[in-house]
Design an enzyme around this catalytic site. Structure first.
Site, short mmCIF file in Angstrom:
data_model
loop_
_atom_site.label_atom_id
_atom_site.label_comp_id
_atom_site.label_asym_id
_atom_site.label_seq_id
_atom_site.Cartn_x
_atom_site.Cartn_y
_atom_site.Cartn_z
NE ARG A 298 -52.88 14.92 33.64
CZ ARG A 298 -53.75 15.27 32.72
NH1 ARG A 298 -53.51 16.30 31.94
NH2 ARG A 298 -54.87 14.59 32.56
CB SER B 264 -74.65 17.30 32.81
OG SER B 264 -73.33 17.68 32.51
CB SER C 28 -61.62 22.42 24.47
OG SER C 28 -61.57 21.50 25.56
CG HIS D 114 -62.27 25.87 24.90
ND1 HIS D 114 -60.89 25.86 24.90
CD2 HIS D 114 -62.65 25.17 25.99
CE1 HIS D 114 -60.45 25.18 25.94
NE2 HIS D 114 -61.51 24.75 26.62
CB THR E 17 -62.30 31.52 30.53
OG1 THR E 17 -61.11 31.69 31.28
CG2 THR E 17 -61.93 31.33 29.08
CE LYS F 14 -59.39 27.36 28.01
NZ LYS F 14 -59.39 27.59 29.47
CB THR G 299 -62.48 33.33 46.21
OG1 THR G 299 -62.86 31.99 46.48
CG2 THR G 299 -61.23 33.31 45.35
CB THR G 300 -58.41 37.06 47.21
OG1 THR G 300 -58.12 36.82 48.59
CG2 THR G 300 -57.80 38.39 46.80
CB THR H 63 -57.85 15.14 29.20
OG1 THR H 63 -57.09 15.50 30.37
CG2 THR H 63 -58.34 16.40 28.52
#
Length: 408
Positions: free
Chosen positions: A21, A136, A188, A216, A244, A247, A276-277, A362
């Site tokens: 990539r 799943s 997505s 999404h 999220t 997006k 994690t911060t 992907t």
């Protein structure tokens, strides 16, 4: 020992498989989305972005930018550490309350990204359920797959959106075993939607817990932007909704929403949360501003659907192989990794259009594509120019147009 040679071999393997990539060096222009500056090898050049996940352009909205600037000026930039050490900044508390309200849930829990919220959220939930069986969907995102893997629990993969197969696996598991069904509301890459009510019917019938990834779809669908579960009046039937802020809300971060005790358990046991911060207060304030705006404003969603529909219609009329999609995702099939990368390169260098190629892993081999995501700000002129550029690239690369196929 020369350790770099191992890394060179690994990179060489990716190049040989046509999976290496290359990132475009882009500088977005606030107030002029979807226009950006490409820092090309030959200097600066203005381009039009056609593959951003800032679906509604909220990353440049004055309310969102204003909230970020005001909060950073008042509270500084960083969060100061993890929430366990530095405490919870108040804008983060407000953001979690806003997200819980968005999905009609008792509570929400913020993570540093949507990837982390899936990865550590799923793993933690599964480990807290004794002898949990994870069910799943076959096309779930890599972050969900990693959550399943890191849980260490037994898993079963059900065929994509195939509720008959899911029911078969639920029956085999038996009524007494804890079961967690994992799926996305909107996938997505293909733009298709899960049969949410049918999945919930099965979950209720077989005593399973449901976990729905709305990444999404949040902000994009529903009366208040709660996603596909909001649009389809199904949010109350889902045990865990994951989403999220990066997006449609134009910021960064991920979250889960559900019962207060479930969120508290994940907060208390999840390494990906504990160590994690926290998100900085300015980002939290910006995300809250975006959510509040999209709860009441329908313009962005309506305009976005109009632009997506017109893009599909214009590209299809031009003979381009637009894959069927019932949502805002506009996939155009290439079917070859090298030509997919070449098409992306030609669009950028010859036409000033940025669309990143989507290759394996992907998507499956042979399903390589350009994934186009219109926004409310892609006007008719930009859509027409995109169609003309794609036809030119298809012709130059010898890719088949539907009109040519129909004539044979």
């Amino acid at each position: 020992m020369n350790f770099d040679r191992f890394f060179e071999q690994a990179i060489g393997q990716l190049r040989g498989e046509r999976r290496y990539r290359v990132f475009a060096d882009l500088e977005r222009i606030a107030g002029r989305y979807p226009h950006a500056v490409w820092h090309s090898p030959h200097g600066r050049r203005e381009v039009v972005v056609w593959c951003s996940n800032d679906y509604l352009g909220m990353g440049q909205h004055p309310k969102v930018v204003g909230a970020m600037v005001e909060t950073a000026t008042r509270m500084g930039t960083g969060a100061g550490g993890t929430r366990n050490i530095a405490g919870t900044n108040h804008p983060l508390v407000e953001l979690e309350q806003e997200l819980a309200d968005l999905h009609g849930k008792e509570a929400a829990l913020i993570f540093t990204s949507g990837y982390v919220s899936n990865q550590t959220g799923i793993a933690t939930l599964a480990r807290l359920l004794p002898n949990c069986l994870l069910l799943s969907d076959a096309l779930n995102h890599n972050s969900m797959i990693e959550g399943v893997r890191q849980s260490g629990c037994e898993k079963r993969i059900w065929r994509h959106n195939d509720v008959d197969h899911l029911e078969q696996l639920l029956k085999e598991a038996g009524p007494d075993r804890p079961k967690l069904i994992l799926f996305e509301s909107l996938y997505s890459m293909d733009g298709d939607v899960a049969p949410i009510h049918a999945i919930c019917d099965l979950a209720e019938r077989h005593g399973a817990m449901t976990y729905c990834d709305e990444v999404h779809a949040v902000g994009m669908y529903g009366r208040t932007g709660g996603g596909i579960t909001d649009r389809d009046d199904a949010a109350h039937r889902i045990d865990v909704i994951e989403g999220t802020l990066a997006k449609a809300f134009g910021c960064m971060g991920g979250y889960i929403a559900g019962s207060a005790v479930m969120c508290d358990a994940v907060r208390s046991y999840s390494p990906g949360f504990i160590f994690t911060t926290a998100l900085p207060p300015a980002i939290c304030a910006a995300a809250t501003a975006a959510i509040r705006h999209l709860k009441t404003s329908q313009w962005e969603r309506e305009r976005h659907q109009d632009r997506a529909a017109r893009t599909k219609a214009v590209l299809t009329a031009a003979g381009l192989p637009v894959m069927a999609s019932e949502t805002h995702i506009v996939p155009v099939l290439v079917g070859d990794p090298e030509k997919c990368k070449a098409a992306s390169d030609l669009l950028l260098t010859e036409h000033g259009i940025y669309i990143q190629p989507i290759n394996y892993p992907t998507v499956s081999r042979g399903m390589e594509r350009l994934r186009i995501t219109p926004s409310p700000f892609h006007d008719d002129g930009l859509i027409d120019a995109l169609a003309e550029a794609l036809v030119d690239v298809w012709t130059r690369l010898g890719l088949p147009l539907r009109r040519a196929l129909a004539a044979e």
